[in-house]
Motif scaffolding. Structure first.
Motif, short mmCIF file in Angstrom:
data_model
loop_
_atom_site.label_atom_id
_atom_site.label_comp_id
_atom_site.label_asym_id
_atom_site.label_seq_id
_atom_site.Cartn_x
_atom_site.Cartn_y
_atom_site.Cartn_z
N ARG A 101 -35.56 79.17 131.45
CA ARG A 101 -36.37 78.23 132.31
C ARG A 101 -37.28 77.52 131.22
N LEU A 102 -37.73 78.16 130.13
CA LEU A 102 -38.50 77.68 129.05
C LEU A 102 -37.66 76.53 128.41
N GLU A 103 -36.58 76.82 128.00
CA GLU A 103 -35.61 75.73 127.40
C GLU A 103 -35.56 74.48 128.47
N ALA A 104 -35.43 74.76 129.56
CA ALA A 104 -35.23 73.60 130.50
C ALA A 104 -36.79 72.80 130.58
N VAL A 105 -37.94 73.59 130.48
CA VAL A 105 -39.06 72.99 130.71
C VAL A 105 -39.28 71.94 129.25
N ILE A 106 -39.01 72.61 128.10
CA ILE A 106 -39.04 71.70 127.11
C ILE A 106 -38.13 70.57 127.02
N SER A 107 -36.92 70.84 127.63
CA SER A 107 -36.00 69.67 127.81
C SER A 107 -36.48 68.33 128.20
N ARG A 108 -37.20 68.89 129.46
CA ARG A 108 -37.81 67.85 130.54
C ARG A 108 -39.15 67.17 129.74
N MET A 109 -39.61 67.83 128.95
CA MET A 109 -40.77 67.43 128.16
C MET A 109 -40.47 66.35 127.19
N GLU A 110 -39.06 66.69 126.27
CA GLU A 110 -38.70 65.85 125.55
C GLU A 110 -37.88 64.70 125.99
N PHE A 111 -37.55 64.64 127.12
CA PHE A 111 -36.92 63.42 128.20
C PHE A 111 -37.91 62.40 128.33
N ARG A 112 -39.13 63.11 128.58
CA ARG A 112 -40.33 62.14 128.95
C ARG A 112 -40.83 61.38 127.61
N TYR A 113 -40.71 62.21 126.58
CA TYR A 113 -41.07 61.61 125.30
C TYR A 113 -40.34 60.62 124.88
N ARG A 114 -39.13 60.68 124.89
CA ARG A 114 -37.92 59.86 124.49
C ARG A 114 -37.97 58.61 125.33
N GLU A 115 -38.00 58.75 126.53
CA GLU A 115 -37.96 57.97 127.68
C GLU A 115 -38.96 56.63 127.24
N LYS A 116 -40.17 57.35 127.07
CA LYS A 116 -41.54 56.43 126.94
C LYS A 116 -41.79 55.50 127.96
N GLU A 117 -41.74 56.11 129.24
CA GLU A 117 -42.47 55.42 130.42
C GLU A 117 -43.71 55.90 130.65
N THR A 118 -44.54 55.01 130.80
CA THR A 118 -45.99 55.36 130.63
C THR A 118 -46.98 54.89 131.65
N GLY A 119 -46.30 55.08 133.06
CA GLY A 119 -46.90 54.81 134.10
C GLY A 119 -47.70 53.59 134.15
N GLY A 120 -49.01 53.37 134.43
CA GLY A 120 -49.58 52.10 134.53
C GLY A 120 -49.99 51.37 133.24
N PHE A 121 -49.89 52.25 132.30
CA PHE A 121 -50.54 51.68 130.93
C PHE A 121 -49.42 51.03 130.22
N PRO A 122 -49.41 50.06 129.44
CA PRO A 122 -48.49 49.56 128.36
C PRO A 122 -48.10 50.61 127.55
N GLN A 123 -46.96 50.57 127.04
CA GLN A 123 -46.56 51.45 126.06
C GLN A 123 -47.26 51.37 124.63
N GLY A 124 -47.78 50.19 124.38
CA GLY A 124 -48.60 49.89 123.08
C GLY A 124 -49.93 50.52 123.27
N LEU A 125 -50.38 50.37 124.45
CA LEU A 125 -51.77 50.96 124.53
C LEU A 125 -51.90 52.62 124.51
N VAL A 126 -50.79 53.28 125.07
CA VAL A 126 -50.48 54.54 124.76
C VAL A 126 -50.39 54.95 123.14
N ASN A 127 -49.53 54.26 122.71
CA ASN A 127 -49.12 54.29 121.13
C ASN A 127 -50.83 54.35 120.43
N CYS A 128 -51.54 53.37 120.79
CA CYS A 128 -52.79 53.20 120.00
C CYS A 128 -53.78 54.48 120.55
N MET A 129 -53.56 55.07 121.67
CA MET A 129 -54.49 56.21 121.97
C MET A 129 -53.94 57.28 121.07
#
Length: 971
Positions: free
Chosen positions: A385-413
């Motif tokens: 389960r722990l391996e799966a949780v980390i996989s999902r976290m890494e997918f989101r990190y690499r997908e770089k979908e940031t909801g209502g914020f532009p990716q550039g703003l998230v990068n600045c933050m």
């Protein structure tokens, strides 16, 4: 040396910047430039990458020394006029005239940030120019009225009148403090960080905001808002020379200043438990106590620990079967348990919240928490389960979908969250190695050791208990009234007259129009800067195995994004409540093959996304019928599509609802979530109530996520002993009936081979098609008041274009923009003190005026009635429409990822919206005339006359609106 690098180095030297480092970041495909301005040391970061949306942010370290919210008030105030642009609200004027994709400001616990972004280089430079002048040369240092408007001021209309307090930030924070979560956050920070700035509420405590003087407000600005302590951040592909030139010109007038304002690290503390009351309207408060505990677990420069804590929060409390949450729920010690982390500060901390507990079981709860953590540390976590949780976290990190914020703003933050404390700005951008180390640490006991060190043996922790009170709200209101009475009585007649005159001066200031020459000084685009048409999103409609398939062959870097839409137009209102509850269960409930935790491990390990939602579609202008849909969103690597197919089938067809205790727990958690949500977002619930009286679509949406859904949850909870088994059976039958090919539309985004799409489409049983969309119920339209335990309110008024025999046109979007950032902003926000207000007119025909955290909801309803007249006044004036037209185009064309583009195209298909219709809307916007707006104004008059209204608010709010309401209910 490549030409682009050479040009950047030449531009930096030409405009006063010294390049400190240039680094290629292979994990992000970007180059990070670090510079400083030679004259005063102002720091600049540019993340150069192939992104057309350009982002700029000015950021300052701002460390509160009390709870007056001074930096929150400054954040609002700085956008109310500057030396170069001396208009009352340049922020609003630029929103009205720009192609901005983001424009706002944020107050954090230790910093304030002013970001803007745009895809258009000329527009981007305009925004940068306005924001630079706003933060470096604000008019609020000369005009006390801005401080009093945005922060706080006394209101007294006559010597005999009642004294009260008003102000935008003051009212915003009164609304925030209606939430128990704000009380928890404030109390934990005070307990965990008694020796530095984090002990204070940076947003401001409404009880303390009136202690802030104008002199102290100015002093705090001068201490913290200097280029020597500032960071200027850039992200995206841009012509850098003009950008550096503009920033350099703005910085050139400032000499160096030495203060760096370091934040002392808080040494470990373990204070006594904090106990506080919170307001509730519930009759039965026997099990309404809320417990919270916080642990400081690391520093800003330990991203691996930050990710580990995030993974453990999910492992311990991510579902009702997660070990810590399950232990508390099964023992009947709580109705919900949440574990999360607070990061983006110098010392991040984890927070456990236990909701709806009995007050006499507090010790048993903490004993249970410790026992479970000790067992997990000693016996080990579920590593799969722990391996799966980390996989999902890494997918989101690499997908770089940031909801209502532009990716550039998230990068600045992300850059700021390290470099503000002296760290590497690239640290939080490049986490690939950290994920690798976390995986390596699974078998080595890293996470079990983390539990021991940071949750069991950590000397830096604190506990908070919130106990419920039915009388607290009324007592606070009486105490506030008495406090104001005593303040007024303590004043001499002359002092009262001064307060009266100050209020009159503030109102005169608010009513004073900007000079035409000042407005003309603001940089704007012209219609020539706007493309005549925008490209359509590609969509190919086919059929596979009886399923309509919508293919969007966009570049998604090897990820397939799927959305299954299951048509539910033949469901009754009661069944829609059931459908909304089902949406919270699928993927979180055991199936024929998997326990809850095994299912979570499979979904997180094999898929990047598995989410469900409920949507309602209807053709434009249609009021009698609609298509409610159950949507299943799945994202996976293309090579994992077979696993995605099998897991989706397992969840949809083989979920087991037989565990009635689990079912009741989820029902109560959803009820609790909605009860908290309505306190913070009452405007949404007011809009839903109004729309429910206008159309089938409005009625269905309200049934799915409005007050009637909350009513159903409460009824089911109270009758669960008798009806629980029946509920489980109905959920199973609904799945059998709904999740079939003949009800399905499948949206596929990505470059996916046809044979794989065919396999997906054939994976479900054929089933029976739904009946054609039938005439649907709609509620009686009323003027309704909904009582909630909160000191502020939310007002809504509106209807449907069909009530006036009208159809949507692009001019309506322009009218909504004009009124939202003109008349409504000035009347409801600036003068009335509400935190927010807007008019929304959707292409489907819904019209809704709303206010947000509003101290004068009744007055706002009256103000909405005059919106049409205000629009006619503008039409009669000589004011140009160009700026409004440009900003309306920007508002209708937001930034979208490939996945979001596919969803938009699919939803257009479901509502029978074609590319030609969207282009027609765009042309209508670009060609809007004052004659068009005049027609819209008459429609708004009629909507306000014929439509419905709703106020969600506390006792005083509803009493003040009594004459405007025809019925009232206690929520």
């Amino acid at each position: 040396m490549d030409l682009k690098r050479q040009k950047t180095e030449q531009a930096a030297a030409a405009h006063g910047f010294v390049i400190d480092t240039r680094r290629e970041l292979p994990q992000t495909g970007a180059v990070l430039w670090q510079m400083h301005f030679a004259k005063n040391g102002a720091r600049l970061l540019w993340l150069e990458r192939g992104e057309e949306n350009k982002t700029f942010a000015a950021a300052f370290k701002t460390l509160p020394s009390d709870d007056t919210g001074v930096f929150h008030i400054l954040e609002h105030s700085l956008l109310c006029g500057s030396r170069k642009y001396p208009v009352s609200k340049p922020f609003v004027e630029m929103i009205k005239s720009s192609l901005q994709t983001f424009m706002n400001a944020f107050t954090f616990p230790d910093k304030t940030m002013y970001p803007v972004s745009s895809r258009n280089q000329k527009d981007f430079l305009n925004l940068v120019d306005v924001y630079l002048d706003a933060v470096l040369h604000p008019l609020c240092l000369e005009k006390e009225e801005i401080f009093r408007q945005e922060g706080w001021h006394y209101e007294l209309d006559s010597q005999e009148g009642e004294l009260s307090c008003n102000g935008v930030v003051y009212n915003e924070m009164k609304g925030m403090y209606a939430s128990p979560d704000t009380l928890i956050d404030s109390a934990l920070n005070r307990a965990l960080f008694p020796d530095n700035c984090y002990q204070f509420q940076s947003g401001g405590d409404p009880a303390c905001i009136p202690a802030l003087t104008y002199e102290e407000y100015k002093a705090q600005y001068r201490e913290y808002y200097h280029p020597s302590g500032a960071w200027f951040l850039l992200d995206g592909e841009m012509e850098i020379g003009p950008v550096l030139e503009k920033i350099g010109q703005a910085l050139s007038g400032f000499e160096p200043q030495q203060e760096d304002h370091p934040i002392p690290l808080q040494s470990p503390v373990h204070p006594d438990e904090t106990r506080l009351p919170y307001e509730t309207g519930e009759e039965d408060i026997a099990k309404k106590t809320i417990l919270a505990k916080g642990w400081v677990y690391g520093r800003y420069d330990e991203p691996e620990k930050d990710l580990a804590c995030q993974a453990l929060c999910e492992m311990l409390c991510g579902s009702n079967e997660a070990p810590l949450k399950k232990a508390l729920l099964e023992r009947g010690l709580a109705e919900n348990v949440e574990f999360s982390k607070v990061d983006g500060v110098q010392q991040p901390f984890a927070v456990l919240v236990v909701r709806n507990a009995a007050g006499d079981q507090e010790q048993e709860i903490w004993d249970t928490v410790r026992t479970v953590l000790e067992q997990l540390a000693a016996q080990g976590l579920d590593h799969r389960r722990l391996e799966a949780v980390i996989s999902r976290m890494e997918f989101r990190y690499r997908e770089k979908e940031t909801g209502g914020f532009p990716q550039g703003l998230v990068n600045c933050m992300k850059m700021l969250e390290s470099c503000l404390y002296g760290g590497d700005p690239a640290q939080n951008l490049c986490l690939g190695d950290a994920f690798l180390r976390l995986r390596e640490g699974i078998e080595g006991g890293y996470f079990e050791q983390f539990i021991r060190e940071n949750f069991l043996e950590n000397p830096h922790c604190a506990q908070v208990v919130l106990f419920p009170s039915r009388e607290l709200g009324e007592r606070k209101r009486k105490e506030e009234a008495e406090r104001f009475r005593r303040i007024k009585e303590s004043w001499s007649s002359q002092e009262r007259e001064q307060v009266i005159q100050k209020l009159a001066a503030l109102r005169a200031f608010q009513n004073r129009p900007d000079r035409p020459q000042d407005l003309a000084a603001l940089p704007v685009l012209s219609l020539a800067d706007i493309e005549e048409e925008t490209p359509d999103i590609p969509q190919q409609v086919t059929e596979e195995a009886g399923v309509r398939v919508l293919c969007h062959p966009l570049e998604t870097e090897g990820i397939a994004h799927l959305v299954w839409y299951f048509l539910a137009g033949d469901l009754t209102e009661e069944e829609l409540h059931l459908l909304s509850f089902l949406q919270t269960l699928l993927g979180q409930t055991r199936t024929a093959r998997f326990s809850v935790l095994e299912l979570a491990a499979s979904l997180e390990g094999e898929l990047g996304r598995f989410q469900t939602s409920v949507e309602v579609f209807a053709p434009r202008g249609e009021t009698a019928t609609c298509k409610p849909c159950f949507a299943v969103h799945v994202s996976a690597l293309e090579e994992k599509l077979e696993e995605a197919k099998e897991l989706t089938r397992e969840v949809l067809l083989d979920t087991d609802f037989g565990d009635l205790a689990y079912l009741r727990g989820r029902l109560r958690q959803l009820r609790l979530s909605l009860e908290q949500h309505v306190l913070m977002h009452g405007d949404s619930y007011a809009s839903l109530r109004i729309a429910a009286g206008c159309s089938a679509k409005g009625g269905a949406r309200e049934a799915l996520r409005g007050v009637s859904m909350l009513d159903w949850l409460r009824e089911m909870d109270s009758q669960f002993e008798e009806r629980g088994a029946e509920l489980a059976g109905r959920l199973k039958e609904l799945c059998r009936r709904l999740f079939v090919r003949r009800r399905a539309v499948l949206s596929v985004t990505g470059q996916i081979p046809g044979e794989k799409i065919a396999g997906l489409a054939s994976s479900l049983p054929e089933g029976e098609a739904p009946a054609e969309a039938a005439s649907w119920f709609r509620r009686r339209q009323v003027r309704e008041g909904i009582l909630v335990p909160a000191p502020v309110g939310f007002a809504g008024k509106g209807g449907h274009l069909a009530q006036c025999g009208a159809r949507y046109s692009g001019a309506m979007a322009v009218a909504a923009r004009i009124l939202s950032y003109g008349y409504l902003w000035n009347t409801v926000r600036v003068k009335g003190g509400a935190y927010g207000t807007r008019l929304a007119i959707t292409p489907g025909g819904d019209v809704a005026f709303t206010s947000f955290r509003d101290p004068s909801a009744a007055a706002s309803l009256a103000a909405f009635d005059k919106a049409g007249a205000s629009l006619r006044e503008l039409c009669a004036s000589g004011q140009e429409l160009t700026s409004y037209i440009i900003s309306t185009i920007a508002a209708t064309e937001p930034l979208l990822t490939a996945r979001q583009k596919g969803m938009q195209a699919a939803e257009d298909y479901m509502e029978q919206v074609t590319g030609q219709m969207r282009q027609r809307d765009r042309r209508q916007i670009l060609c809007t005339t004052k004659e068009d707006l005049e027609k819209v104004s008459r429609i708004l008059d009629e909507i306000c006359e014929k439509g419905g209204s709703c106020i969600v608010g506390g006792q005083e709010i509803l009493e003040a609106a009594d004459g405007a309401l025809s019925c009232r209910r206690d929520l």
